[in-house]
Enzyme design. Structure first.
Site, PDB file in Angstrom:
ATOM      1  N   CYS A 128     -34.540   2.482  20.464  1.00  2.00           N
ATOM      2  CA  CYS A 128     -33.903   3.116  19.197  1.00  2.00           C
ATOM      3  C   CYS A 128     -32.844   2.023  18.610  1.00  2.00           C
ATOM      4  CB  CYS A 128     -33.136   4.153  19.256  1.00  2.00           C
ATOM      5  SG  CYS A 128     -31.804   4.682  20.199  1.00  2.00           S
ATOM      6  N   HIS A 271     -28.448   8.894  20.742  1.00  6.06           N
ATOM      7  CA  HIS A 271     -29.104   7.937  19.874  1.00  6.06           C
ATOM      8  C   HIS A 271     -28.280   7.271  18.986  1.00  6.06           C
ATOM      9  CE1 HIS A 271     -32.865   7.222  17.883  1.00  6.06           C
ATOM     10  NE2 HIS A 271     -32.590   7.969  16.684  1.00  6.06           N
ATOM     11  N   ASN A 296     -32.845   9.063   5.706  1.00  5.71           N
ATOM     12  CA  ASN A 296     -31.438   8.356   5.569  1.00  5.71           C
ATOM     13  C   ASN A 296     -30.736   9.732   5.458  1.00  5.71           C
ATOM     14  OD1 ASN A 296     -32.380   5.963   5.452  1.00  5.71           O
ATOM     15  ND2 ASN A 296     -32.717   6.111   3.161  1.00  5.71           N
TER      16      ASN A 296
END
Length: 727
Positions: A128, A271, A296
């Protein structure tokens, strides 16, 4: 392509071999170029011929640190690289049996030109932070990393690692793990360069798609060379964050870390997210989830503080600074970590020669190592040296990169000032320190000449000392002794620090400083009666340059270690640049400075307070002998007082006279530099002030003493009359 393969082999040989004449290699390449019709090859040979004389140690270091997991990544810009591979395999393996089962096929990397979404992470590749880094780069229209196609299935990529932002990584896109329904282990993007950038970094990091994870700052640095800063989310107020975002000087991201379950949805723990916008009026932070290009997340600044752990910034150094340089070095723990003090570490000198205050940034970069090395368990940092550089090392108060191998240090130097820095690592590794400044008056270099700053000597304690030798015993003078002198053109008073360090924390250590002619050890400078575990430290000792001093190191009990180090240093505030050198050497002053030594023990008779010892000198006529005499009781006692006189037995002429009885000091009673001439026999008479029968029961036997005599010529010690009974 055979010419290019030979070119690669030649350039590797030239840059990696410190010795040997490279002219024959160059001549062979020139011969190939003369026969070649490839203008690119001809130009490459001519450039190499011109640059071969410019190869220095730092450049050679970069080439020698190019191998990771058996793959070679030379520091070559893609514009100058040959169109052939440096390695046999240039694609990633699946990494796990599960990924191998789900992606059994191998196919060419798909070019998803019709894909309409944004960059999105493949759920089966735990990268990520890498995908978020690419999202940030594309949001600022930055075409990084640099990529060049060299064949239908191979690309050259320049990444930043191991001291260079031009590490050449070649990727083969023909072997991408592919599922039966055509899904590939690759991020989603309508630009194949994003996929190639991901593949290149995965190849270098681990060589598989089963990564251990990273963070945005690390991956953005690898992809772009932008300086990584890792800090707590509350390190900067909202106004600062907004200015950073609007400045276009940096890329921003945030990591949740291992947070609790009260995290707001749709955020998840462990994350990384890209920060793609910050709104000043509403104080909103807009985040992009790399796993979902359509997601978003807008949160308030307060929610940002509550739900995130780390802030990631990557600064565009080309916009911030005009000048840069880099130093490369090897950290060897067997050399630098034997003793945990600043002076034993690699030291670096930073000077601002300008007339105004300047900003300097330093990036400490740990080099990537082979898989299975101790890199992931390593701690490394760059820190400013304290005033006392022989103090134990301390990690910086704010050091976000000391566990990940990339630490950014921001400094402001006043006009015409300097800083001393040191590097520490828990493991063996190669390092690079990149320095960045606006003006050329900033000088950053490795401090190799440390003779004006500190001196050190390794030693062990002698085994011949019987019993304790702490400063409260009569054996204290037999401890390791060292001569210290600080040299300068003019005489100054400076502050000196001294430390005696053991490899064992079980040793209780003390150090004392004396003037060099204080043979009896009567007047220690700044006496300290403490014994400290593992390290004896004496700070801020005022001394004069060009004057000799004596340092005595002792342990409270028998030493547990066989390795000790003594260091003496000048305070950084004591104008150490005016010092021309520091001398620190082991000396044996038990017998003074004379070459011939005699040692013996003697008993007092129970019925006498006098002890006479005859010293027979060479019979050479007119010869002069110099003596150094040290008288020491075998047992220490504050009640025992003595005096010493020396006379010629035939004439009864007194050669040395002392009328007062004295308590015996730590170094015994010393008669230094006594000249004896025109006689071959002298008698030392030692008198005590109290009879043995009146000693305390706890004082042991006070009827025994030891005599140490140093002389310029050989002498012999023997009994005189019946008063002496040699033992």
């Amino acid at each position: 392509m055979n010419d290019w393969h030979e070119f690669n082999a030649a350039i590797k040989s030239i840059y990696c071999n410190a010795e040997g004449d490279s002219s024959s290699i160059i001549n062979r390449l020139v011969g190939l170029a003369m026969k070649s019709e490839d203008s690119t090859f001809i130009e490459a040979v001519l450039v190499l011929k011109e640059n071969v004389s410019k190869v220095d140690k730092q450049l050679r270091f970069l080439w020698l640190t190019s191998t990771i997991n058996s793959r070679f990544y030379p520091p070559i810009p893609i514009s100058e690289a040959s169109p052939v591979s440096w390695n046999k395999t240039e694609y990633c393996a699946p990494g796990t049996e599960e990924l191998q089962r789900r992606y059994p096929g191998r196919a060419k990397l798909q070019n998803e030109e019709d894909y309409s979404g944004g960059i999105e992470q493949c759920r089966d590749v735990p990268d990520c932070s890498l995908v978020a880094s690419l999202i940030n780069l594309r949001s600022k229209n930055l075409n990084l990393p640099l990529i060049k196609q060299i064949s239908s299935t191979k690309y050259h990529v320049n990444l930043s690692f191991n001291g260079s932002n031009k590490r050449l990584v070649t990727v083969d896109i023909s072997q991408i793990p592919t599922s039966v329904d055509g899904k590939q282990l690759s991020l989603k993007s309508n630009d194949i360069s994003d996929k190639i950038g991901e593949l290149a970094l995965l190849l270098v990091s681990k060589g598989t798609y089963s990564t251990d994870g990273s963070n945005i700052s690390i991956d953005t640095y690898r992809l772009s060379g932008f300086l990584p800063e890792i800090t707590q989310v509350n390190s900067y107020p909202f106004e600062k964050l907004w200015k950073f975002h609007k400045s276009n000087l940096c890329l921003m991201g945030a990591g949740t870390g291992n947070r609790s379950n009260d995290m707001i949805k749709p955020l998840v723990e462990n994350h990384d997210y890209s920060i793609i916008d910050i709104t000043y009026d509403s104080r909103l932070v807009k985040l992009r989830d790399p796993r979902n290009s359509a997601l978003n997340v807008e949160i308030s600044y307060e929610q940002y503080l509550k739900n995130f752990k780390q802030l990631y910034l990557n600064w565009n150094q080309e916009k911030l600074f005009k000048r840069s340089q880099v130093l490369h070095f090897r950290y060897d723990t067997s050399r630098y970590n034997k003793f945990s003090i600043v002076a034993d570490k690699p030291l670096f000198h930073l000077v601002n020669n300008s007339k105004v205050t300047e900003t300097v940034w330093l990036l400490l970069e740990s080099h990537l190592q082979d898989e299975g090395s101790q890199e992931n368990r390593s701690v490394s940092f760059l820190n400013e040296a304290p005033e006392c550089i022989i103090c134990p090392i301390e990690p910086p108060v704010e050091c976000g990169g000391n566990h990940i191998g990339l630490q950014l240090v921001k400094l402001r130097l006043d006009a015409e000032t300097e800083r001393l820095l040191y590097c520490y690592s828990t493991t063996n590794n190669n390092f690079s320190i990149h320095s960045f400044s606006v003006v050329k008056e900033i000088c950053f270099q490795r401090l190799k000449d440390t003779k004006s700053l500190f001196a050190k000597v390794l030693f062990s304690f002698p085994y011949e000392i019987e019993g304790k030798a702490s400063f409260d015993t009569c054996n204290f003078f037999q401890n390791p002794t060292f001569e210290l002198e600080v040299h300068s053109e003019q005489d100054y008073q400076v502050l000196m620090d001294a430390a005696c360090i053991s490899t064992s924390s079980h040793d209780l250590i003390n150090i004392q400083v004396y003037y060099f002619n204080d043979y009896e050890l009567i007047k220690p400078i700044m006496f300290d009666n403490h014994y400290q575990p593992g390290q004896g430290l004496k700070q801020d000792v005022p001394i004069l340059t060009n004057v000799k001093y004596m340092i005595v190191c002792s342990t409270y009990g028998p030493p547990a270690s066989t390795e000790f180090e003594l260091l003496a240093s000048i305070r950084l505030s004591s104008s150490w640049r005016l010092i021309s050198g520091i001398t620190l050497r082991s000396v044996n002053l038990i017998y003074g400075t004379y070459p011939y030594h005699c040692r013996n023990r003697f008993h007092w008779k129970e019925t006498s307070d006098k002890l006479k010892i005859q010293m027979t000198l060479p019979t050479k006529k007119y010869s002069t002998n110099k003596l150094f005499i040290r008288v020491v009781p075998v047992e220490s006692s504050a009640r025992l007082r003595m005096r010493c006189n020396i006379f010629e037995p035939e004439s009864a002429l007194c050669v040395y006279e002392c009328q007062e009885y004295r308590t015996c000091p730590s170094g015994g009673i010393v008669i230094p530099d006594l000249e004896v001439s025109r006689t071959n026999i002298v008698v030392l008479m030692i008198e005590r002030s109290v009879p043995i029968s009146s000693c305390l029961p706890t004082e042991g036997q006070l009827d025994e003493l030891e005599l140490f005599v140093g002389s310029s010529q050989k002498i012999r010690i023997e009994k005189y009359s019946d008063d002496v009974i040699p033992k």
